[in-house]
Design a protein around this motif. Sequence first.
Motif, PDB file in Angstrom:
ATOM      1  N   THR A 148       0.585  -0.694   0.097  1.00  0.00           N
ATOM      2  CA  THR A 148       0.534   0.201  -0.219  1.00  0.00           C
ATOM      3  C   THR A 148       0.966   1.148  -0.250  1.00  0.00           C
ATOM      4  O   THR A 148       0.563   1.866  -0.853  1.00  0.00           O
ATOM      5  CB  THR A 148      -1.344   0.039   1.204  1.00  0.00           C
ATOM      6  N   LYS A 149       2.206   1.119   0.489  1.00  0.00           N
ATOM      7  CA  LYS A 149       2.637   2.641   1.034  1.00  0.00           C
ATOM      8  C   LYS A 149       3.178   2.066  -0.305  1.00  0.00           C
ATOM      9  O   LYS A 149       3.951   4.130  -1.124  1.00  0.00           O
ATOM     10  CB  LYS A 149       3.778   2.678   2.217  1.00  0.00           C
ATOM     11  N   SER A 150       4.147   1.665  -0.779  1.00  0.00           N
ATOM     12  CA  SER A 150       5.261   1.585  -1.765  1.00  0.00           C
ATOM     13  C   SER A 150       4.418   2.513  -2.968  1.00  0.00           C
ATOM     14  O   SER A 150       4.807   3.458  -4.086  1.00  0.00           O
ATOM     15  CB  SER A 150       5.840   0.398  -2.359  1.00  0.00           C
ATOM     16  N   ALA A 151       2.817   1.424  -3.408  1.00  0.00           N
ATOM     17  CA  ALA A 151       1.849   2.332  -4.366  1.00  0.00           C
ATOM     18  C   ALA A 151       1.729   3.396  -4.192  1.00  0.00           C
ATOM     19  O   ALA A 151       1.713   4.476  -5.552  1.00  0.00           O
ATOM     20  CB  ALA A 151       0.929   0.437  -4.569  1.00  0.00           C
ATOM     21  N   ALA A 152       1.205   4.255  -2.989  1.00  0.00           N
ATOM     22  CA  ALA A 152       1.003   5.372  -2.449  1.00  0.00           C
ATOM     23  C   ALA A 152       1.971   6.226  -3.308  1.00  0.00           C
ATOM     24  O   ALA A 152       1.951   7.219  -3.216  1.00  0.00           O
ATOM     25  CB  ALA A 152       0.642   5.816  -1.527  1.00  0.00           C
ATOM     26  N   ILE A 153       3.567   6.013  -2.432  1.00  0.00           N
ATOM     27  CA  ILE A 153       4.347   7.068  -3.552  1.00  0.00           C
ATOM     28  C   ILE A 153       4.760   6.840  -5.295  1.00  0.00           C
ATOM     29  O   ILE A 153       4.767   7.973  -5.515  1.00  0.00           O
ATOM     30  CB  ILE A 153       5.640   7.283  -2.543  1.00  0.00           C
ATOM     31  N   GLU A 154       4.537   6.072  -4.616  1.00  0.00           N
ATOM     32  CA  GLU A 154       5.014   5.728  -6.956  1.00  0.00           C
ATOM     33  C   GLU A 154       3.691   6.236  -7.709  1.00  0.00           C
ATOM     34  O   GLU A 154       4.198   6.883  -8.873  1.00  0.00           O
ATOM     35  CB  GLU A 154       4.700   4.688  -7.010  1.00  0.00           C
ATOM     36  N   TYR A 155       2.780   7.002  -7.231  1.00  0.00           N
ATOM     37  CA  TYR A 155       1.503   6.533  -7.979  1.00  0.00           C
ATOM     38  C   TYR A 155       0.985   7.760  -7.241  1.00  0.00           C
ATOM     39  O   TYR A 155      -0.373   8.711  -8.157  1.00  0.00           O
ATOM     40  CB  TYR A 155       0.251   6.179  -9.077  1.00  0.00           C
ATOM     41  N   ALA A 156       1.756   8.760  -6.769  1.00  0.00           N
ATOM     42  CA  ALA A 156       0.962   9.682  -5.756  1.00  0.00           C
ATOM     43  C   ALA A 156       0.618  11.268  -7.157  1.00  0.00           C
ATOM     44  O   ALA A 156      -0.490  11.801  -6.755  1.00  0.00           O
ATOM     45  CB  ALA A 156       1.773  10.808  -4.656  1.00  0.00           C
TER      46      ALA A 156
ATOM     47  N   ASP B  44     -13.846  11.874  -1.817  1.00  0.00           N
ATOM     48  CA  ASP B  44     -12.666  12.847  -2.057  1.00  0.00           C
ATOM     49  C   ASP B  44     -12.434  13.908  -0.647  1.00  0.00           C
ATOM     50  O   ASP B  44     -11.787  15.232  -0.873  1.00  0.00           O
ATOM     51  CB  ASP B  44     -13.636  14.240  -2.834  1.00  0.00           C
ATOM     52  N   GLY B  45     -13.206  13.756   0.404  1.00  0.00           N
ATOM     53  CA  GLY B  45     -13.067  14.224   1.555  1.00  0.00           C
ATOM     54  C   GLY B  45     -11.411  14.062   2.264  1.00  0.00           C
ATOM     55  O   GLY B  45     -11.266  14.357   2.863  1.00  0.00           O
ATOM     56  N   ALA B  46     -10.855  13.012   1.814  1.00  0.00           N
ATOM     57  CA  ALA B  46      -9.774  11.952   2.170  1.00  0.00           C
ATOM     58  C   ALA B  46      -8.399  12.586   1.075  1.00  0.00           C
ATOM     59  O   ALA B  46      -7.574  11.671   0.739  1.00  0.00           O
ATOM     60  CB  ALA B  46     -10.260  10.459   2.410  1.00  0.00           C
ATOM     61  N   ALA B  47      -8.864  13.925  -0.387  1.00  0.00           N
ATOM     62  CA  ALA B  47      -8.269  14.174  -1.014  1.00  0.00           C
ATOM     63  C   ALA B  47      -6.547  14.043  -1.033  1.00  0.00           C
ATOM     64  O   ALA B  47      -5.239  13.831  -1.814  1.00  0.00           O
ATOM     65  CB  ALA B  47      -8.329  15.058  -2.435  1.00  0.00           C
ATOM     66  N   PHE B  48      -6.679  14.477   0.523  1.00  0.00           N
ATOM     67  CA  PHE B  48      -4.978  14.634   1.159  1.00  0.00           C
ATOM     68  C   PHE B  48      -4.559  13.829   1.241  1.00  0.00           C
ATOM     69  O   PHE B  48      -3.635  13.534   2.071  1.00  0.00           O
ATOM     70  CB  PHE B  48      -4.897  15.571   1.732  1.00  0.00           C
ATOM     71  N   THR B  49      -5.050  12.237   1.231  1.00  0.00           N
ATOM     72  CA  THR B  49      -4.157  11.213   2.078  1.00  0.00           C
ATOM     73  C   THR B  49      -4.061  10.061   1.213  1.00  0.00           C
ATOM     74  O   THR B  49      -5.336   9.378   0.894  1.00  0.00           O
ATOM     75  CB  THR B  49      -6.026  11.078   3.758  1.00  0.00           C
ATOM     76  N   THR B  50      -2.848   9.511   1.240  1.00  0.00           N
ATOM     77  CA  THR B  50      -2.279   8.464   1.169  1.00  0.00           C
ATOM     78  C   THR B  50      -1.454   7.941   1.848  1.00  0.00           C
ATOM     79  O   THR B  50      -0.583   8.673   1.997  1.00  0.00           O
ATOM     80  CB  THR B  50      -2.238   8.938  -0.582  1.00  0.00           C
ATOM     81  N   GLY B  51      -1.291   6.640   1.448  1.00  0.00           N
ATOM     82  CA  GLY B  51      -0.353   5.965   1.906  1.00  0.00           C
ATOM     83  C   GLY B  51      -0.381   5.364   3.848  1.00  0.00           C
ATOM     84  O   GLY B  51       0.262   4.890   4.157  1.00  0.00           O
ATOM     85  N   HIS B  52      -1.695   5.916   3.987  1.00  0.00           N
ATOM     86  CA  HIS B  52      -1.709   5.884   5.491  1.00  0.00           C
ATOM     87  C   HIS B  52      -2.761   4.594   5.510  1.00  0.00           C
ATOM     88  O   HIS B  52      -3.485   3.413   5.052  1.00  0.00           O
ATOM     89  CB  HIS B  52      -2.593   6.958   5.998  1.00  0.00           C
ATOM     90  N   ALA B  53      -2.299   3.523   7.198  1.00  0.00           N
ATOM     91  CA  ALA B  53      -3.027   2.252   7.110  1.00  0.00           C
ATOM     92  C   ALA B  53      -4.328   2.988   8.525  1.00  0.00           C
ATOM     93  O   ALA B  53      -3.615   3.052   9.408  1.00  0.00           O
ATOM     94  CB  ALA B  53      -1.661   1.281   7.399  1.00  0.00           C
ATOM     95  N   LEU B  54      -4.891   2.950   8.233  1.00  0.00           N
ATOM     96  CA  LEU B  54      -5.659   4.062   9.398  1.00  0.00           C
ATOM     97  C   LEU B  54      -6.268   2.811   9.927  1.00  0.00           C
ATOM     98  O   LEU B  54      -6.909   1.513   9.594  1.00  0.00           O
ATOM     99  CB  LEU B  54      -7.342   4.622   8.466  1.00  0.00           C
ATOM    100  N   ALA B  55      -6.408   2.719  11.682  1.00  0.00           N
ATOM    101  CA  ALA B  55      -6.767   1.675  12.965  1.00  0.00           C
ATOM    102  C   ALA B  55      -8.171   1.450  12.190  1.00  0.00           C
ATOM    103  O   ALA B  55      -8.306   3.121  13.961  1.00  0.00           O
ATOM    104  CB  ALA B  55      -5.544   1.837  13.623  1.00  0.00           C
ATOM    105  N   VAL B  56      -9.134   0.568  12.817  1.00  0.00           N
ATOM    106  CA  VAL B  56     -10.234   1.005  13.027  1.00  0.00           C
ATOM    107  C   VAL B  56     -10.293  -0.484  14.069  1.00  0.00           C
ATOM    108  O   VAL B  56     -10.272  -1.152  13.638  1.00  0.00           O
ATOM    109  CB  VAL B  56     -11.355   0.860  12.125  1.00  0.00           C
ATOM    110  N   ASP B  57      -9.920   0.250  15.470  1.00  0.00           N
ATOM    111  CA  ASP B  57      -9.589  -0.802  16.410  1.00  0.00           C
ATOM    112  C   ASP B  57     -10.316  -0.771  17.661  1.00  0.00           C
ATOM    113  O   ASP B  57      -9.465  -1.234  19.042  1.00  0.00           O
ATOM    114  CB  ASP B  57      -7.896  -1.051  16.142  1.00  0.00           C
ATOM    115  N   GLY B  58     -11.196   0.401  18.456  1.00  0.00           N
ATOM    116  CA  GLY B  58     -11.301   0.400  19.301  1.00  0.00           C
ATOM    117  C   GLY B  58     -10.470   0.010  20.335  1.00  0.00           C
ATOM    118  O   GLY B  58     -10.553   0.641  21.544  1.00  0.00           O
ATOM    119  N   GLY B  59      -9.209   1.828  19.662  1.00  0.00           N
ATOM    120  CA  GLY B  59      -7.591   1.987  20.609  1.00  0.00           C
ATOM    121  C   GLY B  59      -7.115   0.682  21.101  1.00  0.00           C
ATOM    122  O   GLY B  59      -5.806   0.716  21.711  1.00  0.00           O
ATOM    123  N   ALA B  60      -7.632  -0.583  19.944  1.00  0.00           N
ATOM    124  CA  ALA B  60      -6.726  -1.549  20.627  1.00  0.00           C
ATOM    125  C   ALA B  60      -4.917  -1.502  20.543  1.00  0.00           C
ATOM    126  O   ALA B  60      -4.219  -1.396  21.345  1.00  0.00           O
ATOM    127  CB  ALA B  60      -6.754  -2.810  19.718  1.00  0.00           C
TER     128      ALA B  60
END
Length: 253
Positions: free
Chosen positions: A168-176, A234-250
């Motif tokens: 994910t991170k590698s592709a995000a940088i390659e095609y940003a 479109d609200g996440a237009a400035f977000t790329t290469g991010h791993a978003l934890a959806v984890d209840g704070g774990a």
Amino acid sequence: MSLSFSGRVALVTGGGAGIGRATALAFAHEGLKVVVSDVDAAGGEGTVELIRTAGGEAIFVGCDVTRDAEVKALLDATLAAYGRLGYCFNNAGIEIEKGKLAEGSEAEFDAIMGVNVKGVWLCMKHQIPQLLAQGGGAIVNTASVAGLGAAPKMSIYAASKHAVIGLTKSAAIEYAKKKIRVNAVCPAVIDTAMFRRAYEADPKKGEFAAAMHPVGRIGTVEEIATAVLYLCSDGAAFTTGHALAVDGGATAI
């Protein structure tokens, strides 16, 4: 903030149940045409029927994401049906190991890495050229909190999800600079059929799973779907290469 989408077609792999089904339904609710893909034809067709019953538009395309020809055929079918592709949720994955690292088998390793890593790689390999031709788009891959740290007795699975984040991170940088955003969603324990199968025989394990999360419960598939739609929107237009934890704070512990 309301979600807005500049693309009108979403592709969801592993869309026959759980997080994939919930996300396909969420895309359809936002007015997108949805291509639902899975190796489970009955599950995938069931998701399509739910979308159509709710007034949405969707098709099912069967696909084994470990097979290059089938992934290419999935993209071809998407373009044949809708002419373009706006958003890709590469969600197909498996979780089959239950022992310590030295107890694992080569078959388990190959199966987990095949679906979870090769499958994501093949999907992006075929999706990105189409997104480039269109002038951009968004990809979200399903990783896991196991890709952000250790997962005892699930070392192969953890390795596969670390790899998904790396892809994910590698592709995000390659095609940003090509207007293609690539992010990952990292769920903790979520209430799915897989979870219920694992814990229904021992309610204490279910209680332990809930206690792993500081919020005191496990997550829902709808909560993951909401995160995926945000990362695509479109609200996440400035977000790329991010791993978003959806984890209840774990992962904050």
